[in-house]
Motif scaffolding. Sequence first.
Motif, short mmCIF file in Angstrom:
data_model
loop_
_atom_site.label_atom_id
_atom_site.label_comp_id
_atom_site.label_asym_id
_atom_site.label_seq_id
_atom_site.Cartn_x
_atom_site.Cartn_y
_atom_site.Cartn_z
N ASN A 44 2.49 -3.17 -0.61
CA ASN A 44 1.13 -3.31 -1.15
C ASN A 44 1.13 -3.72 -2.62
OD1 ASN A 44 0.05 -2.55 1.31
ND2 ASN A 44 -0.14 -0.39 0.75
N PHE A 45 2.28 -3.57 -3.29
CA PHE A 45 2.33 -3.88 -4.72
C PHE A 45 2.87 -5.29 -4.99
CE2 PHE A 45 2.97 0.75 -4.35
CZ PHE A 45 1.83 1.18 -5.04
N VAL A 48 0.74 -7.51 -7.34
CA VAL A 48 0.79 -7.04 -8.73
C VAL A 48 2.09 -7.48 -9.40
CG1 VAL A 48 0.80 -4.99 -10.21
CG2 VAL A 48 -0.67 -5.08 -8.19
N GLN A 126 2.59 2.65 -8.83
CA GLN A 126 2.44 1.34 -9.45
C GLN A 126 2.89 1.37 -10.91
OE1 GLN A 126 -1.13 -1.03 -8.67
NE2 GLN A 126 -1.30 -1.46 -10.85
#
Length: 286
Positions: A44-45, A48, A126
């Motif tokens: 999911n990161f 980023v 994160q």
Amino acid sequence: MIRSMTAYASAETSGPTGTLSCELRTVNHRYLELSPRLPDDLRNFESVLRERIAARLSRGKVDLTVRLRSETRADALNVDGGLLNRLAQVARELEGRFPGMQVQFTELLRFPGVMQQAESDPETMQAALLQALDRALDALAATREREGAKLADLLRERLDAIERIVADVRGWMPQIREGLRARLESRLADLKQPVEPGRLEQELVLQVTRVDVDEELDRLTTHIAEARRVLGLKEPVGRRLDFLMQEFNREANTLGSKSIDARSTNAAVELKVLIEQMREQVQNIE
């Protein structure tokens, strides 16, 4: 600041989420191309991470490898006692129907919902991930700058050599033109028919125009100055230098095609060798 596109760096950080490590490997590429390898629970990161890398690097093929080593502790695991009680009740109710039934302790722990591992906070994860990545990017930038400084020195050495060749060819041109006049006079003198007045000067002007390389030498001098200026810029300059190499090569080819003297011919060949060496080095510059 000249930066190489070939480098390696790694960094890691430890916290409640475990130990996160980031490895970065970069090689030359025309554009920025990122190939991330992440654990499934960190997928999911990815966006980023891509944004953070794109903000720091402009060119190169980047391989990013992220590893997570969870430091599982007893106080980080929860046992659902209520669920275990219900399972025990079911076991007692079924004992009469299935005499001798046995259930291993490890099998109970694997029953869905019995063991509950504390979930990590996404924001904390994160933050830890970006911290490790930033440290790796800092180390990568330092390595790329060190390698880039070496490349810049090599390029400046070759620019100095090209400048010396240009100066040599300029110094030879009066002798080359005078030799051209002497050869033309000799050929005209061999003619049995009388030569028209002014014919020698007309032919000389025509031949000199064909072999004149002042414009090419001037452009080479301009390209040398521009290359030195670009090497001093703080921004990525790989594409500019790559374009300049094409211009250098074009002038060297024209110089060779116009040459009528062994010295200028050899000079054109030496120019092409130096330019090719520079072009190969420029391919590694961001």
